[in-house]
Enzyme design. Structure first.
Site, PDB file in Angstrom:
ATOM      1  N   CYS A  62     -29.266  17.773 -45.866  1.00 35.06           N
ATOM      2  CA  CYS A  62     -29.764  16.556 -46.508  1.00 35.06           C
ATOM      3  C   CYS A  62     -30.841  15.888 -45.659  1.00 35.06           C
ATOM      4  CB  CYS A  62     -28.612  15.566 -46.705  1.00 35.06           C
ATOM      5  SG  CYS A  62     -27.270  16.243 -47.664  1.00 35.06           S
TER       6      CYS A  62
ATOM      7  N   ARG B 234     -36.151  20.584 -45.231  1.00 30.64           N
ATOM      8  CA  ARG B 234     -34.749  20.729 -44.806  1.00 30.64           C
ATOM      9  C   ARG B 234     -33.896  21.431 -45.863  1.00 30.64           C
ATOM     10  NH1 ARG B 234     -33.520  17.121 -40.655  1.00 30.64           N
ATOM     11  NH2 ARG B 234     -31.393  16.797 -41.335  1.00 30.64           N
TER      12      ARG B 234
ATOM     13  N   TRP C 238     -28.428  18.266 -50.082  1.00 33.47           N
ATOM     14  CA  TRP C 238     -28.045  19.683 -50.008  1.00 33.47           C
ATOM     15  C   TRP C 238     -26.555  19.705 -50.305  1.00 33.47           C
ATOM     16  CZ3 TRP C 238     -29.890  24.536 -49.391  1.00 33.47           C
ATOM     17  CH2 TRP C 238     -28.991  25.520 -48.986  1.00 33.47           C
TER      18      TRP C 238
ATOM     19  N   ASN D 123     -25.746  12.044 -44.920  1.00 38.01           N
ATOM     20  CA  ASN D 123     -25.933  13.457 -44.585  1.00 38.01           C
ATOM     21  C   ASN D 123     -24.700  13.851 -43.787  1.00 38.01           C
ATOM     22  OD1 ASN D 123     -26.705  15.993 -43.878  1.00 38.01           O
ATOM     23  ND2 ASN D 123     -28.230  15.366 -42.361  1.00 38.01           N
ATOM     24  N   GLY D 124     -23.964  14.854 -44.257  1.00 38.46           N
ATOM     25  CA  GLY D 124     -22.786  15.307 -43.510  1.00 38.46           C
ATOM     26  C   GLY D 124     -21.624  15.552 -44.459  1.00 38.46           C
TER      27      GLY D 124
ATOM     28  N   GLU E  42     -34.922  40.788 -35.587  1.00 40.20           N
ATOM     29  CA  GLU E  42     -35.652  39.579 -35.993  1.00 40.20           C
ATOM     30  C   GLU E  42     -36.616  39.891 -37.129  1.00 40.20           C
ATOM     31  OE1 GLU E  42     -35.355  36.596 -35.722  1.00 40.20           O
ATOM     32  OE2 GLU E  42     -37.303  35.726 -36.155  1.00 40.20           O
TER      33      GLU E  42
ATOM     34  N   LYS F  58     -36.561  38.115 -40.831  1.00 40.52           N
ATOM     35  CA  LYS F  58     -37.738  37.468 -41.424  1.00 40.52           C
ATOM     36  C   LYS F  58     -37.969  37.982 -42.835  1.00 40.52           C
ATOM     37  CE  LYS F  58     -38.139  34.676 -39.436  1.00 40.52           C
ATOM     38  NZ  LYS F  58     -37.141  34.600 -38.456  1.00 40.52           N
TER      39      LYS F  58
ATOM     40  N   GLU G  24     -35.118  36.946 -45.405  1.00 42.94           N
ATOM     41  CA  GLU G  24     -34.911  35.521 -45.722  1.00 42.94           C
ATOM     42  C   GLU G  24     -36.069  34.910 -46.514  1.00 42.94           C
ATOM     43  OE1 GLU G  24     -34.661  32.646 -42.547  1.00 42.94           O
ATOM     44  OE2 GLU G  24     -35.893  33.876 -41.243  1.00 42.94           O
TER      45      GLU G  24
ATOM     46  N   HIS H 167     -26.177  57.755 -36.530  1.00 44.89           N
ATOM     47  CA  HIS H 167     -24.783  57.302 -36.742  1.00 44.89           C
ATOM     48  C   HIS H 167     -24.618  56.660 -38.109  1.00 44.89           C
ATOM     49  CE1 HIS H 167     -23.955  58.194 -32.524  1.00 44.89           C
ATOM     50  NE2 HIS H 167     -25.174  57.699 -32.301  1.00 44.89           N
TER      51      HIS H 167
ATOM     52  N   LYS I 138     -33.314  24.489 -43.301  1.00 49.41           N
ATOM     53  CA  LYS I 138     -33.962  24.639 -42.000  1.00 49.41           C
ATOM     54  C   LYS I 138     -32.955  24.460 -40.872  1.00 49.41           C
ATOM     55  CE  LYS I 138     -37.093  25.273 -38.959  1.00 49.41           C
ATOM     56  NZ  LYS I 138     -37.504  26.682 -38.711  1.00 49.41           N
TER      57      LYS I 138
END
Ligand code: AGP
Length: 614
Positions: A2, A27, A74, A100-101, A487, A491, A494, A510, A609
């Protein structure tokens, strides 16, 4: 997560709230709302974007008023819809809140309030909280600030809240536990937000509420800050922020992510500024200097993080063990916090986090502190929760990272870990002074070498266009480049929503090799250093099964060129510094594939984020 914006002062609150919410869109959110007071309490909220909220304010009168609060939600409790959007108002219609929370014990409180005749329009924990505050105000016959304090001592969970009472519109109350709140201080006016981006154009003077603190703010008065638990008055610590609005704007790029990819040369200079000093043959890191014995005598370092930050930790493991010969373990924060790990007082726990607000990483810190470990945080956001919970640390100085997909956050984290490993290696004598100086000189060359990698942009766009419809990707690397492969895969998945997996190249036999066919693009990091020949044989194995190969190679490589379908050249560097260069083409590749697929690069679906709740 949020986003919160609040204002009290002498300007019209409406544009400050709306534009502030737009600055916080990165966010991640699913609905938006605002409350203003112009003699009447005006509340508008909607599922959707901030622009949809703005469109609801059709009557100019509704936009008047010099106090207001806004919110991007959110969803955690209750699905994303108009009713569950914030702000929420109490039963009397007098009190209004944004939050927010998560209030973990909201259900029992809701039952208690229901038994006292309260009714609820939404499924949210926030509406319960505002009615608890109202109930306390009535029962205890106290003003809003005191009622908030009493109510918050009854709730369990994480929150950042901003509340006001329409019957007392010259005052705004805020409080935080576990979710960030910044206060911008103007002349007789105050800006409140989840981070500084909504108010940085108005003022650079800011204070950050600490956990379990609240503030009662009146225009033209000093903010009154108190501990929620014991009501102790706290002297406000006001800092001058170092971020400017243009750092936040896109700066001419189509997306924040592309801007942040291209910022990396300059940002890495900022990360090393005043720290990497080849002329003096030293690396200055005050956090290490002030705790050198702890590092020299540590049994091990436990790096904890999530996502990209966890990948940076994996690079850190290779760096610290290779250069400084210090044992390192790298843990997902979310696993570490619950698996009852063995943590000793001689351990150094190193949380790595861009936002400084990742709930799992904060919890890992709390657990580690309870067991007596020394906490050394590596973080980007100054004044955020993780650095404040750490005993010491090093900031990455990457500047605000707005794009949800971390790019400069990763390279600056790796840069800091490299500086730390080198500094400790020098102190321990595990590398010689000339070798140390060679690293310092090469570190100073990295920014311009990244610029050379970025010159591949157009060619990488062509590769991206070629593979934009692939259903899966494999990313392979060895040694220092194994975490880079992970990484690169993260990228891609996502922001383009293509399934991608990173593996150590030797793992092919394997299992993953069963996936290889003409429809499987395989990105292989095959730079000259390390186990180059073994990577070349992995490439041959892929080619013989008709896999499509995109190879990241050292400039001038002719051997891989004969085998791969596409080759992206990067400048030669010392092996431990390769991740700083090899990551860049993978960032661009994922960016352009996502663009060609029409994806929302800066705000990918389902992602936030900063994951400030579990
Ligand atoms: C990576 O691109 C994502 N943004 C995500 O995995 C991120 O790295 C993770 O959530 C950790 O965030 P932090 O660095 O702010 O703690």
């Amino acid at each position: 997560m949020c986003g919160i914006v609040g204002y009290i002062g002498n300007r019209e609150a409406f544009p400050i709230i709306i534009n502030g919410l737009k600055r916080l869109e990165y966010r991640g959110y699913d609905s938006a709302g605002a409350a203003l007071y112009n003699g009447n309490l005006i509340i508008k909220k909607t599922k959707g974007k901030v622009k949809d909220l703005e469109a609801l304010f059709t009557d100019p009168k509704d936009k008047e008023g010099t106090i207001g609060i806004g919110h991007t939600r959110w969803a955690t409790h209750g699905e994303p819809n108009d009713v569950n959007a914030h702000p929420h108002v109490s039963n009397s219609g007098n009190l209004v809140i944004v939050h927010n929370g998560i209030i973990e014990n909201y259900d029992s409180i809701r039952q208690m309030l229901t038994s006292r005749g309260y009714t609820f329009q939404s499924d949210t924990d926030t509406e319960v909280l505002i009615n608890l505050i109202e109930d306390v105000m009535k029962k205890e016959n106290v003003k809003l600030g005191k009622a908030v304090q009493i109510a918050l001592n009854e709730v369990v969970g994480a929150y950042a809240i901003v509340v006001f009472d329409k019957n007392n519109p010259d005052e705004i109350v805020l409080a935080r536990l576990g979710s960030p709140l910044a206060v911008g201080i103007g002349k007789g006016e105050y800006f409140i937000a989840s981070d500084a981006s909504p108010f940085i154009e108005f003022t650079k003077d800011a204070l950050y509420l600490e956990d379990e603190q609240m503030a009662i703010i009146k225009k033209y008065k000093e903010p009154e800050i108190r501990n929620i638990k014991d009501d102790e008055i706290i002297a406000p610590y006001i800092q001058e922020l170092q971020i400017s609005l243009d750092q936040i704007e896109k700066g001419g790029y189509d997306h924040f992510m592309l801007k942040e990819i291209y910022e990396q040369p300059n940002v890495l200079k900022d990360t090393m500024r005043g720290r990497v000093l080849p002329q003096k043959n030293i690396i200055k890191l005050s956090g290490i200097d002030n705790n050198l014995n702890k590092f020299l005598n540590a049994d091990r370092i436990i790096m904890v993080g999530a996502g990209t930050s966890w990948h940076a930790g994996l690079v850190g493991e290779y760096l610290f063990e290779e250069l400084a010969r210090i044992p390192v373990e790298v843990e997902y924060s979310s696993e570490f916090r619950y698996r009852n790990p063995i943590i000793k007082e001689n351990d150094i726990v190193m949380p790595i986090s861009q936002s400084g607000e990742t709930a799992d990483t904060l919890a890992a810190i709390k657990l580690s502190k309870e067991k007596g470990a020394f906490i050394y945080g590596i973080c980007n956001v100054v004044g955020s929760s993780i650095p404040r919970e750490s005993h010491s640390g090093t900031y990455t100085h990457a500047g605000p990272e707005i794009g949800v997909a971390s790019t400069k956050a990763f390279t600056t984290q790796v840069n800091v870990l490299t500086m730390m490993a080198l500094k400790l290696a020098k102190e321990k004598g595990t590398i010689s002074a000339p070798e140390f100086n060679q690293y310092l000189t090469e570190l100073e060359n990295i920014p311009q070498k990244i610029n050379r990698v970025l010159e591949n942009d157009l060619y990488i766009q062509q590769i991206a266009h070629h593979y934009k419809d692939a259903a899966n990707f494999l990313y392979l690397g060895r040694g220092f480049n194994f975490p880079v492969a992970l990484e690169g895969a993260l990228k891609l998945k996502e922001i383009s929503y293509i399934h991608a997996e990173g593996y150590p190249a030797a793992e092919m036999k394997h299992g993953p090799i069963a996936l290889i066919d003409e429809n499987m693009p395989v990105v292989v990091i095959a730079t000259k250093k390390g186990q180059y020949e073994k990577v070349v044989s992995n490439i041959q194995e892929i080619k013989s099964r008709k896999g499509k190969i995109i190879a990241i190679v050292t400039e001038g490589d002719e051997q891989v060129k004969k085998l791969a379908d596409h080759v992206i050249e990067i400048p030669e560097t010392l092996e431990p510094l390769t991740p700083l260069l090899a990551t860049i083409p993978l960032q661009l590749l994922s960016y352009y594939i996502a663009i060609y697929r029409g994806c929302n690069v800066d705000q990918p679906r389902n992602l936030a984020k900063s994951v400030t709740v579990e």
